[in-house]
Design an enzyme around this catalytic site. Structure first.
Site, PDB file in Angstrom:
ATOM      1  N   ASP A 103       0.874  -1.236  -0.032  1.00 51.92           N
ATOM      2  CA  ASP A 103       0.363  -0.049   0.066  1.00 51.92           C
ATOM      3  C   ASP A 103       0.892   1.363   0.141  1.00 51.92           C
ATOM      4  OD1 ASP A 103       0.823   0.070   2.226  1.00 51.92           O
ATOM      5  OD2 ASP A 103      -0.763  -0.714   3.222  1.00 51.92           O
ATOM      6  N   GLU A 125      -0.733  -8.733  -1.071  1.00 54.35           N
ATOM      7  CA  GLU A 125      -1.852  -8.709   0.252  1.00 54.35           C
ATOM      8  C   GLU A 125      -2.763  -7.239  -0.005  1.00 54.35           C
ATOM      9  OE1 GLU A 125       0.785  -8.118   4.571  1.00 54.35           O
ATOM     10  OE2 GLU A 125       0.671  -6.050   3.377  1.00 54.35           O
ATOM     11  N   HIS A 249      14.359   4.293  13.375  1.00 57.00           N
ATOM     12  CA  HIS A 249      13.959   4.675  12.359  1.00 57.00           C
ATOM     13  C   HIS A 249      14.946   5.967  11.376  1.00 57.00           C
ATOM     14  CE1 HIS A 249      11.824   5.939   8.400  1.00 57.00           C
ATOM     15  NE2 HIS A 249      11.338   4.485   8.160  1.00 57.00           N
TER      16      HIS A 249
END
Length: 378
Positions: A103, A125, A249
């Site tokens: 997505d 998915e 991150h």
């Protein structure tokens, strides 16, 4: 669209981020071993360094690397560039089908480019829904857009299948195959660790319980991320025999929110992002996972790790229903209370750790290959 093709059909596999690379690697490997298909691997490099790490672990060498990552690029910058450059690649190779996963903006833009070329889109998915177009943003919109134009919908679970049917997708285009992330995780955990990684070396001799924390969601930036950092600090001080590991991150906003609150706490380890094999072993070594990641909600339950999700909703409700995953949001006190319960209450921990894994048996890539070959009449 005419999907009747001959053997050795070219199938283009397009991705740009680390999670996409992980979930598509087993599919690429399955395609490489089949003499009737020729995979054309195209990366946009929406995530550059982390994408390269995963490709290296799985020994995937892209046929085309668009290298589209640019500092400060907006979602519209990414979408426009992906559509125009993927269009040129599609014209060059003329594949029989294009496979996208998940997505991200790369997925949405690559699907549109393929559809406009009348190339069938295979959506791996498919069918995940949070029910809120703004959360996660822009992922919820991206996956709904792809669902409108895909020819094959490879859903991980029956819940995802039901979501697609509700959206009007014909039943004969939907196939429930499990999630390829389990294929990838099983492969990574089974491989011997590389020598010399300092985190692995430390955890081999450290007997403390481990809380693994990952956070990066766009909707959690700012005050929510600060709240998560506060909770990490309070948990470390409350449980001095707990080791908290935070692979930071790359997003500087994430680091700026969390690092100042934890940098002077001895039982919190902050590390650079780990390559996939190393992260998989860290996940297997952990006792509890605190995350806002989508993929980890699927991976951790397969290893028997309770997952507390730093979000108010999830497009992956199956593990929540099964009991292995719990939505807790980002309130500092709530995070501390929920983690404390799992650390202090053996029954509560066991209930989550032993919940059923709803995401498959590690053979999803095989099913993906079979379905695509049937669609292409091979």
């Amino acid at each position: 669209m005419n999907n009747a093709v001959t053997a050795n059909a070219k199938v283009m596999i397009i991705y740009g981020t680390r999670p996409e690379a992980i979930k598509l690697a087993p599919v690429i490997k399955a395609f490489e071993q089949d003499p009737t298909l020729t995979p054309i691997v195209v990366v946009t490099a929406q995530h550059r360094e982390m994408l390269d790490q995963v490709n290296g672990v799985f020994e995937v060498i892209p046929d085309v690397d668009l290298n589209l990552m640019a500092h400060g690029q907006t979602l519209n910058d990414i979408a426009g560039t992906v559509i125009s450059q993927i269009d040129e690649i599609l014209d060059m190779y003329r594949p029989a089908a294009a496979v996208v996963q998940g997505d991200t903006t790369t997925v949405m833009a690559a699907a549109i480019a393929s559809f406009n070329r009348e190339i069938p889109v295979v959506h791996l998915e498919a069918g995940l829904r949070s029910g809120n177009i703004q959360s996660p943003f822009p992922e919820e919109a991206n996956r709904k857009i792809v669902s409108q134009i895909a020819s094959i919908h490879l859903a991980p679970t029956e819940v995802s299948r039901t979501n697609l049917l509700t959206d009007g997708v014909p039943d004969d285009r939907i196939h429930v195959i499990g999630n390829t992330v389990i294929d990838a995780l099983n492969w990574a955990v089974s491989r011997p660790p590389r020598d010399g990684h300092p985190l692995s070396n430390r955890l081999e001799t450290d007997t403390r319980r481990v809380l693994l924390v990952t956070t990066h969601r766009r909707e959690n930036l700012g005050a929510h991320m600060v709240s998560i950092g506060r909770a990490m600090r309070q948990l470390a001080l409350k449980f001095p025999d707990l080791l908290i590991v935070w692979p930071a991150h790359k997003n500087p906003e994430v680091r700026a929110s969390i690092t100042p609150q934890i940098e002077d706490v001895g039982n919190i380890i902050s590390t650079e992002p780990l390559e996939y094999g190393e992260f998989s072993r860290l996940l297997a070594r952990s006792d509890i996972v605190l995350t806002d990641s989508g993929g980890i909600q699927e991976e951790a339950p397969s290893l028997g790790k309770p997952v507390l999700v730093l979000r108010e909703n999830t497009e992956r409700p199956e593990a929540v229903a099964a009991g292995g995953v719990k939505l807790i949001g980002t309130n500092t006190n709530r995070i501390v209370d929920e983690v404390s319960t799992l650390l202090d209450d053996d029954e509560a921990y066991s209930s989550m750790a032993n919940a059923m894994n709803p995401y498959g048996d590690g053979r999803s890539a095989e099913r993906c290959l079979t379905i695509i070959k049937k669609f292409l009449n091979i």
